[in-house]
Design a protein around this motif. Structure first.
Motif, PDB file in Angstrom:
ATOM      1  N   UNK A  69     146.895 -42.785  25.661  1.00 44.45           N
ATOM      2  CA  UNK A  69     146.575 -42.790  27.094  1.00 44.45           C
ATOM      3  C   UNK A  69     145.666 -43.966  27.437  1.00 44.45           C
ATOM      4  N   UNK A 165     147.545 -42.750  38.699  1.00 46.14           N
ATOM      5  CA  UNK A 165     147.556 -41.987  37.452  1.00 46.14           C
ATOM      6  C   UNK A 165     146.219 -42.098  36.726  1.00 46.14           C
ATOM      7  N   UNK A 168     143.801 -39.776  38.333  1.00 43.84           N
ATOM      8  CA  UNK A 168     144.071 -38.357  38.052  1.00 43.84           C
ATOM      9  C   UNK A 168     143.662 -37.990  36.631  1.00 43.84           C
ATOM     10  N   UNK A 169     144.067 -38.825  35.678  1.00 40.44           N
ATOM     11  CA  UNK A 169     143.773 -38.511  34.276  1.00 40.44           C
ATOM     12  C   UNK A 169     142.264 -38.479  34.034  1.00 40.44           C
ATOM     13  N   UNK A 172     140.633 -35.440  35.549  1.00 43.65           N
ATOM     14  CA  UNK A 172     140.865 -34.248  34.722  1.00 43.65           C
ATOM     15  C   UNK A 172     139.855 -34.176  33.578  1.00 43.65           C
ATOM     16  N   UNK A 173     139.589 -35.341  32.992  1.00 46.17           N
ATOM     17  CA  UNK A 173     138.681 -35.336  31.843  1.00 46.17           C
ATOM     18  C   UNK A 173     137.230 -35.140  32.267  1.00 46.17           C
ATOM     19  N   UNK A 176     137.027 -31.420  32.727  1.00 49.15           N
ATOM     20  CA  UNK A 176     137.074 -30.637  31.482  1.00 49.15           C
ATOM     21  C   UNK A 176     135.837 -30.822  30.624  1.00 49.15           C
TER      22      UNK A 176
END
Lengths: 281, 94
Positions: A69, A165, A168-169, A172-173, A176
């Motif tokens: 990624x 993208x 977004x990625x 998300x991290x 989390x």
């Protein structure tokens, strides 16, 4: 910081013939194009330096999936940099191409913001930096798709999907890790704290940015400041973290004032082309 | 770190009209991240237009010890293969 090449006798001869016009390496560029050139360097250098930073992760990420990624994002960014710097070289018209701008420019001539040259730190710090930058870059490119400069508009239109993208990625991290274990939470908090002071520079409007905006070429970054703050705050809250308090902003990247980090990025990046100019394989 | 993450099986549809095919697996902490990891791991060279991820633990597999009763009876039933038809040229996905 990479050392400058030595001045050779033939260079001095060229300088004498041209006279002391400040045009040692390149013919003078029209003022209008000089501003555009500088603006393109800002766009290209942001992507180039962050792409190079992410490439440092190759083989070192927490898992092979994350490794891919990060490398993918890095490649997206290097691709953007290639487009912006190639175009910048044409606007400059000084006979150096995009590769020359990337690999043979010295550290003081780089126009990237401070955020992208910040060290990777741990994975949380890297994701915090990515989130704060990609959220901004997406809003920026969104505006640039309507640029009066068709080339900038075209590059932005292609890049905005990639950056969507990235945003977004990384969001998300952030969520989390912030809303994860005690350790991941502490690390994400520290990652955000580290990068927070470099946000104001993203919204700085100096003369060059203002002129580009008034000509319909550049983005009016102030116009999406509120939207940026809202997006960033929403993700940090979802991560159950507190929005960091504002710190003394650090400015100057757009004028060539950089942290000591940038020289350390450029040294390995530029080593080959500086040692073996025009090397191919 | 990845050893703590559950495994997800990845299915990719290479283009509209074709079915999703199993391409491999990824480790990820949850379903959303699994889709993103699968995207970055398996579709970065334009391999697909759609992705599925399924928790590997949810796959019910046949028992390798039962291979004989499960699969061998089909071995001598060649008449079940549609090999006696002529396939027209230009049919690539069959």
């Amino acid at each position: 910081m990479p050392s400058l090449p030595p001045i050779r006798p033939e260079d001095e001869a060229v300088a004498k013939v041209r006279g002391n016009t400040g045009a040692f390496d390149a013919p003078p560029v029209a003022e209008e194009d000089r501003v555009r050139f500088d603006y393109l360097l800002r766009l290209g250098d942001d992507s180039l330096i962050l792409g190079q930073r992410l490439s440092e992760y190759c083989g070192h990420a927490p898992s092979v999936e994350v490794d891919l990624s990060l490398a993918n994002m890095g490649l997206d960014l290097i691709g953007q940099a290639t487009h912006f710097l190639e175009y910048a070289s044409k606007v400059e018209g000084a006979g150096r191409d995009g590769d020359a701008l990337a690999f043979r420019r010295d550290v003081l001539d780089f126009r990237n913001c401070w955020l992208v040259e910040q060290p990777n730190g741990d994975f949380a710090q890297t994701m915090a930096r990515q989130f704060l930058f990609s959220t901004w870059q997406k809003l920026l490119f969104g505006q640039l798709t309507a640029s009066a400069d068709e080339m900038i508009a075209a590059i932005a239109a292609k890049a905005v999907k990639e950056v969507t993208y990235h945003e977004e990625l990384s969001a998300e991290w952030v969520i989390r890790l912030g809303d994860g274990t005690d350790e991941s939470r502490r690390r994400m908090k520290e990652g955000l704290d580290w990068n927070w002071r470099f946000i104001p520079e993203l919204f700085e409007m100096d003369e060059i940015a203002a002129e580009m905006t008034s000509r319909g070429i550049g983005a009016d970054v102030g116009s999406f400041r509120e939207e940026y703050d809202r997006k960033v705050r929403a993700v940090i809250e979802q991560a159950t973290l507190e929005v960091p308090s504002d710190q003394r902003p650090i400015l100057g990247g757009r004028r060539g004032h950089h942290s000591e980090n940038l020289g350390h990025i450029l040294a390995p990046m530029q080593y080959l082309q500086r040692t073996y100019p025009d090397a191919t394989w | 770190m990845s050893k703590d993450w559950p495994l997800w099986e990845v299915f990719v549809r290479s283009k509209g009209g074709l079915s999703h095919r199993h391409v491999g697996s990824v480790h990820a902490p949850d379903a959303e991240i699994a889709v993103r990891h699968a995207r970055d791991t398996y579709t970065r060279r334009m391999e697909g237009v759609s992705l599925w991820v399924v928790p590997s633990a949810q796959i019910i597999a046949s028992d390798p010890a039962e291979d004989g009763p499960m699969f061998e009876p089909a071995e001598d039933k060649i008449y079940r293969h549609p090999t006696f038809y002529n396939i027209p040229d230009g049919i690539s996905h069959i």
